[in-house]
Design an enzyme around this catalytic site. Structure first.
Site, PDB file in Angstrom:
ATOM      1  N   LEU A 130     -94.049 -96.043 -22.456  1.00 16.96           N
ATOM      2  CA  LEU A 130     -93.001 -97.022 -22.116  1.00 16.96           C
ATOM      3  C   LEU A 130     -93.605 -98.278 -21.502  1.00 16.96           C
ATOM      4  O   LEU A 130     -93.251 -99.398 -21.864  1.00 16.96           O
ATOM      5  CB  LEU A 130     -92.022 -96.413 -21.091  1.00 16.96           C
ATOM      6  N   CYS A 180     -93.649 -99.581  -8.757  1.00 15.13           N
ATOM      7  CA  CYS A 180     -92.583-100.539  -9.082  1.00 15.13           C
ATOM      8  C   CYS A 180     -91.642-100.840  -7.923  1.00 15.13           C
ATOM      9  O   CYS A 180     -91.304-101.999  -7.664  1.00 15.13           O
ATOM     10  CB  CYS A 180     -91.774-100.020 -10.281  1.00 15.13           C
ATOM     11  N   GLN A 221     -83.014 -95.831  -8.295  1.00 11.39           N
ATOM     12  CA  GLN A 221     -84.040 -96.097  -9.307  1.00 11.39           C
ATOM     13  C   GLN A 221     -83.670 -95.634 -10.707  1.00 11.39           C
ATOM     14  O   GLN A 221     -83.126 -94.533 -10.909  1.00 11.39           O
ATOM     15  CB  GLN A 221     -85.370 -95.467  -8.858  1.00 11.39           C
ATOM     16  N   LYS A 265     -95.358 -93.970  -0.840  1.00  9.01           N
ATOM     17  CA  LYS A 265     -95.960 -95.128  -1.518  1.00  9.01           C
ATOM     18  C   LYS A 265     -95.337 -96.404  -0.977  1.00  9.01           C
ATOM     19  O   LYS A 265     -96.032 -97.395  -0.741  1.00  9.01           O
ATOM     20  CB  LYS A 265     -95.688 -95.064  -3.027  1.00  9.01           C
ATOM     21  N   HIS A 280     -84.649-101.049 -11.077  1.00 10.88           N
ATOM     22  CA  HIS A 280     -84.472-100.394  -9.783  1.00 10.88           C
ATOM     23  C   HIS A 280     -83.696-101.329  -8.847  1.00 10.88           C
ATOM     24  O   HIS A 280     -83.908-102.549  -8.855  1.00 10.88           O
ATOM     25  CB  HIS A 280     -85.830-100.112  -9.126  1.00 10.88           C
TER      26      HIS A 280
HETATM   27  C1  11C Z   1     -90.427 -94.094 -10.568  1.00 12.21           C
HETATM   28  N1  11C Z   1     -91.714 -95.563  -9.171  1.00 12.21           N
HETATM   29  O1  11C Z   1     -89.511 -94.913 -10.665  1.00 12.21           O
HETATM   30  C2  11C Z   1     -91.782 -94.496 -10.111  1.00 12.21           C
HETATM   31  C3  11C Z   1     -92.591 -94.794 -11.337  1.00 12.21           C
HETATM   32  O2  11C Z   1     -96.625 -94.668  -8.863  1.00 12.21           O
HETATM   33  O3  11C Z   1     -96.542 -95.997 -10.553  1.00 12.21           O
HETATM   34  C4  11C Z   1     -93.957 -95.329 -11.070  1.00 12.21           C
HETATM   35  C5  11C Z   1     -94.861 -94.355 -10.361  1.00 12.21           C
HETATM   36  C6  11C Z   1     -96.098 -95.046  -9.909  1.00 12.21           C
HETATM   37  O4  11C Z   1     -90.302 -92.919 -10.850  1.00 12.21           O
END
Ligand code: 11C
Length: 335
Positions: free
Chosen positions: A11, A126, A153, A205, A234
């Site tokens: 993707l 993201c 998200q 994160k 998101h």
């Molecule tokens: C999600 N943020 O929406 C995550 C995807 O560490 O790059 C990306 C996970 C990352 O599930």
């Protein structure tokens, strides 16, 4: 520039190609790289068909830049091999982000940390990227003390399998499950794995990456990350406490002039950011900007962005654009 896209069939890889094409990135040679099962497949870029090649073949061809979106374990194993061949890797996985020897970059916030010696550069998560694009100009002016964020998200953050799960559920079809529960007509307060402190990895994160990108460990961040049955991007409800007081009109003015930010905030006319509007755009949309009346020096806002674009592909391509513009890659560096 000789560019490799590693993970070209996924993707994010597909979106990277779309963004490279749209932004007319200066490509002389394009290497499309994927796992063995995709080798030989054809992908069209700017009207020309390219055959997917293996990682081993790509390393030998010494690209100037490799955009990686192939997952953490592939990146850990392969990015150093590309780097050793002289290629600058921009990696979308979480593999290198918190490595103190690697830069974690959102161009609007901290591109100036990059040097020609950076051969593996990490692209942030993201949900972190879209938040820090909006936080940075406010931090510069009012100094952020604490951020409380809750996310909403898109399933595209998980990948094709999750998009398929949502679409199958909507169509009443049984199929493989990307999540432990149904996602259509549901909300999962769970993104990535749970860690020992009760938070998920996605939540941690947002804490750690924000501190690293902003270059300021004094900013306290707490996050709740939530998956919702949405596709376009998101969304985040963000509560920001500043050291200094602010003027609401000035906050809107600062955000409207900030690079990469579009303020969509006209509640009288029911204008606010939504994933449907953010879809396939590169900007970070900020709205519902208002004072938190329960606490001094505190702001509430709503931040939306396409997680596959600014949250992944666009941010990686912008890093590549910066490297090219500042002559941090290519022949001029090797000379
Ligand atoms: C999600 N943020 O929406 C995550 C995807 O560490 O790059 C990306 C996970 C990352 O599930």
């Amino acid at each position: 520039m000789k560019i490799a896209v590693v993970g070209a069939t996924g993707l994010v890889g597909t979106k990277m190609l779309q963004v490279l094409e749209e932004r007319n990135f200066p490509i002389t040679d394009l290497l499309l790289v994927a796992s063995e099962k995709s080798v030989g497949k054809e992908i069209t870029f700017k009207g020309k068909a390219y055959k997917v090649i293996s990682v081993e073949d790509a390393i030998k061809q010494k690209a100037d830049i490799a955009l990686f979106s192939a997952g953490g374990s592939t990146s850990l194993a392969q990015a150093p091999l590309f780097a050793a061949a002289g290629t600058t890797v921009i990696d979308n996985s979480s593999a290198w982000r918190m490595d103190p020897t690697k830069k974690l970059v959102v161009p609007e916030v901290n591109a100036d940390v990059l040097t020609p010696e950076d051969k593996i550069i990490a692209n942030p998560n993201c949900s972190t990227i879209q938040m820090v694009v909006a936080l940075k100009p406010l931090h510069d002016k009012y100094k952020i003390k604490r951020v409380v964020v809750s996310t909403y998200q898109s399933v595209t953050g998980t990948g094709v399998k999750a998009v398929d799960q949502l679409m199958n559920e909507r169509a009443g079809i049984d199929g493989p499950m990307a999540y432990p529960y149904k996602i259509d007509l549901n909300v999962l307060p769970h993104i990535d794995v749970f860690t020992e402190n009760g938070y998920t990895k996605e939540e941690m994160k947002m804490v750690k990456e924000t501190n690293k990108i902003m270059g300021d460990d004094s900013i306290r961040v707490t996050a709740t990350t939530v998956r919702i049955p949405v596709m376009g991007g998101h969304s985040e409800s963000v509560n920001i406490e500043f050291a200094n007081d602010f003027d609401l009109a000035e906050v809107k003015e600062i955000l409207s002039k900030a690079p990469g930010v579009v303020v969509t905030d006209d509640v009288a006319n029911l204008k606010y950011p939504m994933p449907l509007d953010a879809h396939d755009k590169d900007d970070v949309f900020v709205g519902r900007i208002r004072r938190d009346e329960s606490q001094s020096n505190t702001l509430n806002c709503w931040i939306v962005s396409d997680n596959l674009r600014k949250g992944a592909a666009t941010n990686a391509v912008q890093i590549a654009e910066y490297l090219v513009a500042k002559h941090l890659v290519g022949e001029s560096v090797e000379a």
